[in-house]
Design a protein around this motif. Structure first.
Motif, PDB file in Angstrom:
ATOM      1  N   ASN A   1     -17.305 -31.856 -67.223  1.00 15.78           N
ATOM      2  CA  ASN A   1     -18.663 -31.956 -66.691  1.00 15.78           C
ATOM      3  C   ASN A   1     -19.742 -31.817 -67.764  1.00 15.78           C
ATOM      4  O   ASN A   1     -20.926 -31.786 -67.452  1.00 15.78           O
ATOM      5  N   ALA A   2     -19.327 -31.692 -69.023  1.00 20.40           N
ATOM      6  CA  ALA A   2     -20.251 -31.655 -70.165  1.00 20.40           C
ATOM      7  C   ALA A   2     -21.244 -30.491 -70.089  1.00 20.40           C
ATOM      8  O   ALA A   2     -22.328 -30.566 -70.653  1.00 20.40           O
ATOM      9  N   ILE A   3     -20.876 -29.420 -69.395  1.00 21.97           N
ATOM     10  CA  ILE A   3     -21.730 -28.223 -69.359  1.00 21.97           C
ATOM     11  C   ILE A   3     -20.872 -26.987 -69.561  1.00 21.97           C
ATOM     12  O   ILE A   3     -19.665 -26.992 -69.294  1.00 21.97           O
ATOM     13  N   GLY A   4     -21.504 -25.924 -70.036  1.00 19.80           N
ATOM     14  CA  GLY A   4     -20.875 -24.612 -70.054  1.00 19.80           C
ATOM     15  C   GLY A   4     -19.589 -24.521 -70.834  1.00 19.80           C
ATOM     16  O   GLY A   4     -19.521 -24.892 -71.998  1.00 19.80           O
ATOM     17  N   ILE A   5     -18.546 -24.050 -70.166  1.00 20.07           N
ATOM     18  CA  ILE A   5     -17.256 -23.806 -70.795  1.00 20.07           C
ATOM     19  C   ILE A   5     -16.193 -24.709 -70.164  1.00 20.07           C
ATOM     20  O   ILE A   5     -16.442 -25.387 -69.166  1.00 20.07           O
ATOM     21  N   ASP A   6     -15.021 -24.698 -70.764  1.00 22.81           N
ATOM     22  CA  ASP A   6     -13.876 -25.432 -70.221  1.00 22.81           C
ATOM     23  C   ASP A   6     -12.881 -24.442 -69.656  1.00 22.81           C
ATOM     24  O   ASP A   6     -12.315 -23.617 -70.398  1.00 22.81           O
TER      25      ASP A   6
END
Length: 550
Positions: A308-313
């Motif tokens: 989602n290209a945000i935050g963390i994985d």
């Protein structure tokens, strides 16, 4: 459930308060070191970072594959922010329940349980926030039996065990209460001095906002009072102090005095249930509650969006989080833990993450019953080792895998915490360990995860190494659903990255630096490895026998 106090100057001033520390150590500032972001996904060989080799697994083994099953991980914790941006689409939905209609549509005994259940509340929507430590509850509950008794000979034989435990709890209570009172007295003296010097510098600078080190360095004066204030503030600011530290220290100590260690405080009255049975489950659908940070961070490590290209994985891509609010600010109740496990099993959880624990378990038989039920239904249980740097081979932390005289729960895993870099300091100084009772280690130092209201933070604790293993388990199981929970556990242990011969500092709450082989800290002497686990799972389902590490 004890909290480590925030890092920095005040941590050296004040002593951490009691019970077993499963909860997290907050980031003392607002910034997050980029090196910490997603390091738990990195690979020991390719990245030279002691992560769980998750990115390598996706890149080399799963790139062209589709998972076969969505895995549900029940997070038994203090609450989960199910609306977090990075958990979108990753929260379990009870498809047989119509939301907010006040009806138990699926007849499972829980009304409007759309995303899980809150066992810390009642049907009126009233919720428990704080709880006593378990040894305080034991002391209060058994006082009518033993108060005034000075010798065990005055007690019937059938109550000897209960009496000994009562006396242990009494001694622990007195020790902890004296310590926190002294700490609080010292803190109040420090706070008074800080406020006085802060007022002097603010007045000198004609400033109303919080002071920074740069502000204080810039003070120019020949006045003795101003110079004294400047010297004091430079010293504490250079040693890691922050305004957030001071606020959190005070909050922790006041919670201990007013709630955790307060014999007169009994929040259970809003539920008014029988703690000795599993009859008549209680609660409400509020799975977030008022203190959801811990559970949200646990959930993010397992399930945050990878694409989602945000935050963390997060670790597992085909996973859903079932939120079960069970752990107050204080020690959890055995009845709530048992009911949460049973709820998770009955509503389709495959893995149960338990990042909590305590010193005593007066209704252990209820938890045992629930754990045996989970075992019979092929559910994997993953438990945090704890943050009190104890050897679990000699100091039990509850819940535990043992029931009866010699029987054990075979679908049970216990996880310690490791740091990013290989070397003497690769084990979290706080982490509990045990060559028999801890199965393996996983990233749990300076881990970044989701926090409520679309935030992110860095934290430490076996609370967060635990969901690394839960996430890896969910990842492997989503591609190999034919495995049993026990087989999956065997695979995770046999595939752990072997650091057994490595000499490391033994975890020690006093800060002593005694070296020990990593193999002596867990059954495997290893760190969980998703890449190797997937390779081994493929061999396992193809008929090759897995060599167990025990």
């Amino acid at each position: 459930m004890k909290s480590f106090l925030t890092p920095g100057f005040l941590l050296g001033l004040l002593i951490a308060i009691p019970s077993i520390s499963w909860s997290f150590i907050d980031n003392p500032g607002d910034s997050i070191d980029e090196d910490y972001v997603n390091w738990y996904n990195q690979d020991p060989d390719e990245d030279k970072v002691l992560g769980a080799a998750v990115n390598r697994a996706y890149k080399e083994l799963l790139n062209d594959r589709t998972p076969e099953k969505k895995i549900v991980v029940a997070v038994i914790d203090g609450g989960v922010d199910i609306d977090h941006e990075d958990l979108k689409g990753r929260i379990w939905i009870n498809k047989n329940e119509i939301p907010d209609n006040g009806i138990d549509d699926d007849s499972n005994g829980f009304v409007d349980d759309l995303h899980g259940w809150n066992f810390l509340g009642n049907s009126k929507g009233e919720n428990i926030v704080y709880g006593n430590y378990e040894f305080v509850r034991i002391l209060r509950d058994r006082a009518p039996w033993f108060e005034g008794v000075t010798n065990i000979s005055e007690v019937p034989d059938s109550l000897h065990t209960a009496y000994r435990e009562y006396k242990q709890c009494q001694a622990l209570y007195e020790e902890k209460l004296d310590r926190i009172r002294e700490n609080y007295k010292n803190f109040m003296g420090f706070e008074e001095r800080f406020n006085r010097y802060e007022d002097i510098i603010k007045k000198h600078l004609d400033q109303k906002t919080n002071l920074t080190l740069k502000d204080v360095y810039g003070v120019r004066s020949q006045e003795r009072e101003v110079l004294q204030a400047k010297g004091f503030l430079i010293y504490i600011l250079e040693n890691g102090f922050s305004y957030a530290d001071m606020k959190n220290e005070k909050k922790h100590m006041e919670a201990a005095l007013n709630h955790h260690l307060n014999l007169a405080f009994d929040p259970r009255s809003i539920i008014n249930d029988d703690l000795t049975t599993l009859n008549n489950p209680h609660g409400n659908p509020d799975v977030k509650g008022t203190r959801a940070k811990h559970g949200t961070m646990v959930s993010g490590i397992i399930a945050a969006g990878r694409d989602n290209a945000i935050g963390i994985d997060g670790i597992a891509s085909n996973v859903e989080i079932m939120a079960l609010r069970t752990v107050p600010d204080g020690d959890e109740y055995d009845r709530d833990v048992a009911l949460s496990i049973i709820y998770a099993v009955n509503n389709g959880a495959n893995v149960i993450n338990m990042s909590f624990g305590k010193d005593y378990s007066p209704q252990k038989h209820l938890v045992d019953e629930a754990l045996k039920y989970a075992a019979s239904k092929n559910v994997l249980i993953v438990h945090a080792a704890g943050n009190s740097s104890d050897n679990l081979d000699t100091v039990p932390h509850f819940p535990i895998k043992y029931y009866g005289a010699v029987d054990t729960i075979q679908n049970w895993m216990v996880v310690g915490a490791n740091d990013r870099k290989k070397g003497k300091k690769m084990v979290g100084t706080f982490s509990c360990y045990g060559s028999e009772e801890v199965d393996l280690f996983a990233p749990g130092v300076n881990v970044v995860s989701t926090k409520p209201n679309n935030g992110y933070d860095v934290t430490n604790g076996t609370s967060f190494s635990c969901p690394v293993v839960s996430g890896v388990a969910a990842l492997v199981w989503s591609y190999y659903p034919e495995l049993s929970a026990v087989q999956l556990k065997e695979i995770l242990m046999a595939s752990a990255t072997d650091f057994g011969k490595k000499k490391v500092y033994q975890p020690n709450k006093e800060g002593d630096k005694e070296k020990i082989r990593f193999s002596e800290l867990s059954r495997t002497g290893g760190i969980v490895n998703a890449y190797e686990a997937l390779l081994l799972a493929e061999k396992y389902v193809s008929g090759e026998k897995v060599a167990q590490k025990n």
